[in-house]
Design a protein around this motif. Structure first.
Motif, PDB file in Angstrom:
ATOM      1  N   THR A 190       0.795   3.891  -2.616  1.00  0.00           N
ATOM      2  CA  THR A 190       0.398   5.423  -2.493  1.00  0.00           C
ATOM      3  C   THR A 190       1.467   6.311  -2.912  1.00  0.00           C
ATOM      4  O   THR A 190       1.132   7.533  -3.053  1.00  0.00           O
ATOM      5  CB  THR A 190       0.248   5.573  -1.247  1.00  0.00           C
ATOM      6  OG1 THR A 190      -0.804   4.365  -0.384  1.00  0.00           O
ATOM      7  CG2 THR A 190      -0.495   6.774  -0.563  1.00  0.00           C
ATOM      8  N   SER A 220       4.365   8.849   1.885  1.00  0.00           N
ATOM      9  CA  SER A 220       4.521   7.443   1.589  1.00  0.00           C
ATOM     10  C   SER A 220       6.129   7.361   1.052  1.00  0.00           C
ATOM     11  O   SER A 220       6.485   6.299   1.292  1.00  0.00           O
ATOM     12  CB  SER A 220       3.517   6.704   0.802  1.00  0.00           C
ATOM     13  OG  SER A 220       2.310   6.848   1.488  1.00  0.00           O
ATOM     14  N   GLY A 245       0.995  10.779  -0.647  1.00  0.00           N
ATOM     15  CA  GLY A 245       1.736  10.529  -1.478  1.00  0.00           C
ATOM     16  C   GLY A 245       3.347  10.878  -1.159  1.00  0.00           C
ATOM     17  O   GLY A 245       4.164   9.858  -1.154  1.00  0.00           O
ATOM     18  N   TRP A 266       0.809  -1.265  -0.259  1.00  0.00           N
ATOM     19  CA  TRP A 266       0.013   0.044  -0.110  1.00  0.00           C
ATOM     20  C   TRP A 266       0.901   1.185  -0.008  1.00  0.00           C
ATOM     21  O   TRP A 266       0.522   2.319  -0.548  1.00  0.00           O
ATOM     22  CB  TRP A 266      -0.977  -0.004   1.294  1.00  0.00           C
ATOM     23  CG  TRP A 266      -1.926   1.124   1.258  1.00  0.00           C
ATOM     24  CD1 TRP A 266      -3.103   1.089   0.772  1.00  0.00           C
ATOM     25  CD2 TRP A 266      -1.636   2.284   2.019  1.00  0.00           C
ATOM     26  NE1 TRP A 266      -3.925   2.434   0.934  1.00  0.00           N
ATOM     27  CE2 TRP A 266      -2.793   2.977   1.580  1.00  0.00           C
ATOM     28  CE3 TRP A 266      -0.780   3.064   2.737  1.00  0.00           C
ATOM     29  CZ2 TRP A 266      -2.953   4.471   2.248  1.00  0.00           C
ATOM     30  CZ3 TRP A 266      -0.602   4.245   3.172  1.00  0.00           C
ATOM     31  CH2 TRP A 266      -1.899   5.145   2.757  1.00  0.00           C
TER      32      TRP A 266
END
Length: 325
Positions: A63, A299, A296, A59
């Motif tokens: 992301t 991450s 974003g 994930w």
């Protein structure tokens, strides 16, 4: 001497000669019937571990390739931007300042923790039974204290208005100690943060190293004492090599934990410091994601943080594998 064959007596039938049986041929060992049972028992744990670790990492990777902005906060789907977040981070001087700050804080805190914890472990190994019991109980109580409760005490100690530290310095006679804010300047902030992290990590290190010291043979130590080895020589040439595997694991864990420290730094920042000047990687990710909603970029920083953790711990992992082989 020549051997003579004795002839059978007259009227006696000759005894038939039975040939010796041929040696049995060696067959290939059969595979044990239950050889695959351990793998079958471990399989559910492996699947659970892969799912528990693989999903968050996947994930994060997905992301980090998307852009989150104001529109996404109102329900719009995130925009796919590929490696743009990573390019923006590489060219951002703020990130590199946070990385250098985090690595320096991590290495200094980890090695100070191991040094202090090793000293406490040696002390526990040298003192008597009751003194050792008091030390062990004190370490366990400090280790079991919740982080938020411990941070409440530490923030009260360094508080610039009614803190215990300033009060002691004023009574000792230190000029300018009254009303001094220890969290306002980055250097004093990280000194306080390092002290807090070391205090919280020393119990684990001390108890782990002490457990390794108890496994050293008393015969070896007594033999070295008979040969005239002093305390420092015994510590350097006997205890240290035998406890080296424990030290490697402890240092590896401390580097990983201190690189991703968050709670202590965040609570100290909230107590009165400038976050942009005292951010580490953990608080920087929190500031980008929760504070600014830029999931974003947050991450992407998390992925870089994972790679940095692997890079810093790779040497110790290789040493552990070499010791196992």
């Amino acid at each position: 001497m020549t051997s003579r064959t004795t002839a059978p007596p007259a009227g006696t039938a000759p005894v038939p000669v039975v040939p010796a049986p041929a040696p049995p041929t060696r067959r290939a060992p059969r595979r044990r019937a239950g050889r695959g049972l351990p793998l079958l028992l471990v399989l559910p744990t492996l699947v659970l571990l892969v799912v528990a670790l693989g999903y968050p990492i996947g994930w994060q990777l997905v992301t980090s390739l998307r852009k989150f902005g104001l529109q996404q906060q109102f329900g719009a789907p995130p925009e796919w931007v590929g490696l743009d977040n990573y390019v923006a981070l590489v060219t951002d001087p703020t990130l590199w300042a946070v990385v250098v700050r985090s690595v320096a804080f991590c290495l200094v805190t980890a090695f100070v923790t191991v040094a202090v914890g090793g000293g406490v472990a040696v002390l526990m190994n040298a003192v008597g039974r009751w003194a050792r019991l008091v030390l062990q109980v004190s370490l366990l109580l400090a280790w079991a204290m919740p982080v938020v409760a411990a941070m409440t005490v530490w923030i009260w100690i360094v508080d610039w208005r009614r803190g215990l530290l300033n009060w002691l310095l004023v009574n000792v006679g230190v000029d300018g100690a009254g009303g001094h804010n220890w969290l306002a300047e980055p250097i004093s902030f990280f000194v306080v943060a390092s002290a807090v992290v070391v205090w919280m990590s020393v119990p684990f290190v001390a108890l782990s190293i002490y457990a390794g010291l108890t496994q050293v043979s008393t015969e070896v130590v007594e033999a070295s004492m008979l040969d005239g080895a002093g305390g420092w020589q015994r510590l350097r040439y006997i205890y240290a090599p035998l406890v080296a595997p424990v030290l490697s694991i402890v240092i590896l864990l401390q580097i990983i934990w201190d690189l991703r420290v968050f709670t202590q730094v965040k609570l100290l920042q909230d107590a009165g410091s400038v976050a942009n000047e005292t951010n580490l990687l953990g608080t920087y990710v929190y500031q980008l994601g929760t504070g600014k909603g830029d999931f974003g970029t947050a991450s992407a920083v998390s992925v870089l943080m994972l790679l940095l953790t692997v890079a810093l711990s790779w040497r110790y992992v290789r040493s552990l594998l070499a010791q196992e082989s």
